[in-house]
Design a protein around this motif. Sequence first.
Motif, PDB file in Angstrom:
ATOM      1  N   ALA A 184     -18.281  -6.719 -26.875  1.00 57.28           N
ATOM      2  CA  ALA A 184     -17.269  -6.978 -25.837  1.00 57.28           C
ATOM      3  C   ALA A 184     -15.980  -6.273 -25.934  1.00 57.28           C
ATOM      4  CB  ALA A 184     -17.006  -8.339 -25.503  1.00 57.28           C
TER       5      ALA A 184
ATOM      6  N   ASP B 250     -12.980  -6.251 -25.037  1.00 58.74           N
ATOM      7  CA  ASP B 250     -11.696  -7.088 -24.373  1.00 58.74           C
ATOM      8  C   ASP B 250     -10.607  -6.486 -24.789  1.00 58.74           C
ATOM      9  OD1 ASP B 250     -13.888  -8.792 -22.785  1.00 58.74           O
ATOM     10  OD2 ASP B 250     -13.911 -10.014 -24.575  1.00 58.74           O
TER      11      ASP B 250
ATOM     12  N   LYS C   7     -19.596  -3.815 -23.833  1.00 56.65           N
ATOM     13  CA  LYS C   7     -19.708  -4.530 -22.514  1.00 56.65           C
ATOM     14  C   LYS C   7     -18.208  -4.247 -21.918  1.00 56.65           C
ATOM     15  CE  LYS C   7     -18.858  -9.147 -22.154  1.00 56.65           C
ATOM     16  NZ  LYS C   7     -18.145  -9.481 -20.901  1.00 56.65           N
TER      17      LYS C   7
ATOM     18  N   LYS D  52     -19.827  -9.641 -12.627  1.00 54.18           N
ATOM     19  CA  LYS D  52     -20.046 -10.945 -11.790  1.00 54.18           C
ATOM     20  C   LYS D  52     -20.029 -10.882 -10.387  1.00 54.18           C
ATOM     21  CE  LYS D  52     -19.173 -13.727 -16.061  1.00 54.18           C
ATOM     22  NZ  LYS D  52     -18.620 -12.658 -16.965  1.00 54.18           N
TER      23      LYS D  52
ATOM     24  N   THR E 271     -19.894 -21.041 -18.343  1.00 48.71           N
ATOM     25  CA  THR E 271     -19.712 -22.242 -19.414  1.00 48.71           C
ATOM     26  C   THR E 271     -18.277 -22.762 -19.455  1.00 48.71           C
ATOM     27  OG1 THR E 271     -19.068 -20.288 -20.775  1.00 48.71           O
ATOM     28  CG2 THR E 271     -21.606 -21.064 -21.036  1.00 48.71           C
TER      29      THR E 271
ATOM     30  N   VAL F  92     -27.582 -14.540 -18.252  1.00 44.84           N
ATOM     31  CA  VAL F  92     -26.490 -14.585 -19.313  1.00 44.84           C
ATOM     32  C   VAL F  92     -26.448 -16.043 -19.779  1.00 44.84           C
ATOM     33  CG1 VAL F  92     -24.064 -14.135 -19.943  1.00 44.84           C
ATOM     34  CG2 VAL F  92     -25.070 -12.680 -18.249  1.00 44.84           C
TER      35      VAL F  92
ATOM     36  N   PRO G 144     -23.350 -14.585 -25.142  1.00 43.79           N
ATOM     37  CA  PRO G 144     -22.458 -14.699 -25.730  1.00 43.79           C
ATOM     38  C   PRO G 144     -21.868 -15.764 -26.688  1.00 43.79           C
ATOM     39  CG  PRO G 144     -21.922 -15.255 -23.567  1.00 43.79           C
ATOM     40  CD  PRO G 144     -23.340 -15.193 -24.026  1.00 43.79           C
TER      41      PRO G 144
ATOM     42  N   ARG H 161     -20.967 -16.366 -33.209  1.00 48.84           N
ATOM     43  CA  ARG H 161     -20.065 -16.186 -34.492  1.00 48.84           C
ATOM     44  C   ARG H 161     -20.731 -16.053 -35.575  1.00 48.84           C
ATOM     45  NH1 ARG H 161     -17.383 -15.123 -31.031  1.00 48.84           N
ATOM     46  NH2 ARG H 161     -15.347 -15.810 -30.287  1.00 48.84           N
TER      47      ARG H 161
ATOM     48  N   GLN I 117     -14.047 -20.422 -28.287  1.00 45.56           N
ATOM     49  CA  GLN I 117     -15.562 -20.776 -27.858  1.00 45.56           C
ATOM     50  C   GLN I 117     -15.860 -21.971 -28.424  1.00 45.56           C
ATOM     51  OE1 GLN I 117     -17.162 -18.983 -25.909  1.00 45.56           O
ATOM     52  NE2 GLN I 117     -16.946 -16.951 -26.180  1.00 45.56           N
TER      53      GLN I 117
ATOM     54  N   VAL J 107     -23.978 -10.957 -27.191  1.00 47.54           N
ATOM     55  CA  VAL J 107     -22.555 -10.271 -26.983  1.00 47.54           C
ATOM     56  C   VAL J 107     -21.715 -10.748 -27.822  1.00 47.54           C
ATOM     57  CG1 VAL J 107     -20.919 -10.162 -25.096  1.00 47.54           C
ATOM     58  CG2 VAL J 107     -23.228 -10.099 -24.453  1.00 47.54           C
ATOM     59  N   VAL J 108     -20.904  -9.930 -28.595  1.00 43.83           N
ATOM     60  CA  VAL J 108     -19.866 -10.378 -29.732  1.00 43.83           C
ATOM     61  C   VAL J 108     -18.483  -9.693 -29.253  1.00 43.83           C
ATOM     62  CG1 VAL J 108     -19.312 -10.399 -31.967  1.00 43.83           C
ATOM     63  CG2 VAL J 108     -21.635 -10.715 -31.320  1.00 43.83           C
ATOM     64  N   GLY J 109     -17.517 -10.448 -29.009  1.00 46.55           N
ATOM     65  CA  GLY J 109     -16.175  -9.938 -29.121  1.00 46.55           C
ATOM     66  C   GLY J 109     -15.437  -9.790 -30.117  1.00 46.55           C
ATOM     67  N   ARG J 110     -14.362 -10.723 -30.154  1.00 51.55           N
ATOM     68  CA  ARG J 110     -13.442 -10.803 -31.244  1.00 51.55           C
ATOM     69  C   ARG J 110     -13.821 -10.759 -32.836  1.00 51.55           C
ATOM     70  NH1 ARG J 110     -10.968 -15.862 -28.260  1.00 51.55           N
ATOM     71  NH2 ARG J 110     -13.069 -15.725 -27.821  1.00 51.55           N
ATOM     72  N   PRO J 111     -15.032 -11.272 -33.180  1.00 55.55           N
ATOM     73  CA  PRO J 111     -15.364 -11.166 -34.440  1.00 55.55           C
ATOM     74  C   PRO J 111     -15.412  -9.737 -34.991  1.00 55.55           C
ATOM     75  CG  PRO J 111     -16.750 -12.851 -33.758  1.00 55.55           C
ATOM     76  CD  PRO J 111     -16.060 -12.268 -32.464  1.00 55.55           C
TER      77      PRO J 111
HETATM   78  O1  C5P Z   1     -14.477 -12.677 -28.318  1.00 54.06           O
HETATM   79  P1  C5P Z   1     -15.836 -13.388 -28.073  1.00 54.06           P
HETATM   80  O2  C5P Z   1     -16.751 -13.002 -28.746  1.00 54.06           O
HETATM   81  O3  C5P Z   1     -15.566 -14.902 -27.616  1.00 54.06           O
HETATM   82  O4  C5P Z   1     -16.270 -12.556 -26.657  1.00 54.06           O
HETATM   83  C1  C5P Z   1     -17.274 -13.045 -25.892  1.00 54.06           C
HETATM   84  C2  C5P Z   1     -17.420 -12.242 -24.538  1.00 54.06           C
HETATM   85  O5  C5P Z   1     -18.445 -12.685 -23.814  1.00 54.06           O
HETATM   86  C3  C5P Z   1     -16.203 -12.220 -23.640  1.00 54.06           C
HETATM   87  O6  C5P Z   1     -16.258 -10.821 -23.084  1.00 54.06           O
HETATM   88  C4  C5P Z   1     -16.286 -13.119 -23.002  1.00 54.06           C
HETATM   89  O7  C5P Z   1     -15.873 -12.823 -21.624  1.00 54.06           O
HETATM   90  C5  C5P Z   1     -18.027 -13.394 -22.596  1.00 54.06           C
HETATM   91  N1  C5P Z   1     -18.491 -14.428 -22.168  1.00 54.06           N
HETATM   92  C6  C5P Z   1     -18.276 -15.392 -22.804  1.00 54.06           C
HETATM   93  N2  C5P Z   1     -18.870 -16.802 -22.323  1.00 54.06           N
HETATM   94  C7  C5P Z   1     -19.494 -16.748 -21.174  1.00 54.06           C
HETATM   95  C8  C5P Z   1     -19.502 -15.537 -20.415  1.00 54.06           C
HETATM   96  C9  C5P Z   1     -19.169 -14.518 -21.069  1.00 54.06           C
HETATM   97  O8  C5P Z   1     -17.634 -15.964 -23.725  1.00 54.06           O
HETATM   98  N3  C5P Z   1     -20.228 -17.844 -20.650  1.00 54.06           N
END
Ligand code: C5P
Length: 236
Positions: free
Chosen positions: A14, A16, A38, A67, A122, A158, A180, A183, A192, A210-214
């Motif tokens: 992700a 972001d 993403k 979305k 969520t 999702v 998403p 971790r 989260q 989907v993985v963002g910050r890690p």
């Molecule tokens: O940084 P992190 O791993 O928490 O990022 C998760 C990604 O998934 C972000 O882009 C967030 O907007 C997205 N997302 C989420 N929870 C959802 C839907 C999307 O964390 N239910």
Amino acid sequence: MSAGLTPTDRLIVALDAPDGDAARALIAELRGTLTWFKVGMTLYYGAGRAIVDELVASGERVFLDLKCHDIPHQVEGAVRGLAQLGVALVTVHTGGGPAMLEAAARAVEGTSTRVLGVTVLTSLDADALAAVGIVRDPGELVLERARLAAVCGLHGVVASPQEARALRAALPAGFEIVTPGIRPASAPADDQRRTATPAQAIRAGATRLVVGRPITTACEPAMAARALLREIEAAR
Ligand code: C5P
């Protein structure tokens, strides 16, 4: 593991990032290690479609997570336009109803773009749903909306990793469950609330993670991504 999917097929980072330049720096770090990126609302509306065009032009796979939620005619036009960008995945809100979901599915016919449904955000618990007039158990609502997405021709949903097992059991084989909230066992949860490790999510039936910050806030994003790919590989 789902047949035929490699760890790089399964891991979506992700992006972001606060602006286009920060996103480009991350992409440069991760190119060659990851193939899925993403782009969410903040980056798309802030930096414009240039980022998407650049990713697609360089052969990366793009999950454009905007979305969409409007009347069917609008969503059909919006999704058709997004498909023309060459992105691999787009999202629509299942709360838009059957005609809107069918319109979204119709809009990608003949293209390689696939449409995922967002079931219940969520961030909405039972009280928040009740406040907007939906008095239902959130878990039941997720299942009902995911079934509707499948019936209307969408290609997946999702979902949080905690929902993945029940969804896998209720949905057709091959239906995408993209989760998403992932971790690595060693990482902080950030904001989260209900997280899972890559292995837990895959064993529960997730097709892609989907993985963002890690990854994006790691000192060495490519190294963090490779560690996640190894965790996914080990979950076979
Ligand atoms: O940084 P992190 O791993 O928490 O990022 C998760 C990604 O998934 C972000 O882009 C967030 O907007 C997205 N997302 C989420 N929870 C959802 C839907 C999307 O964390 N239910």
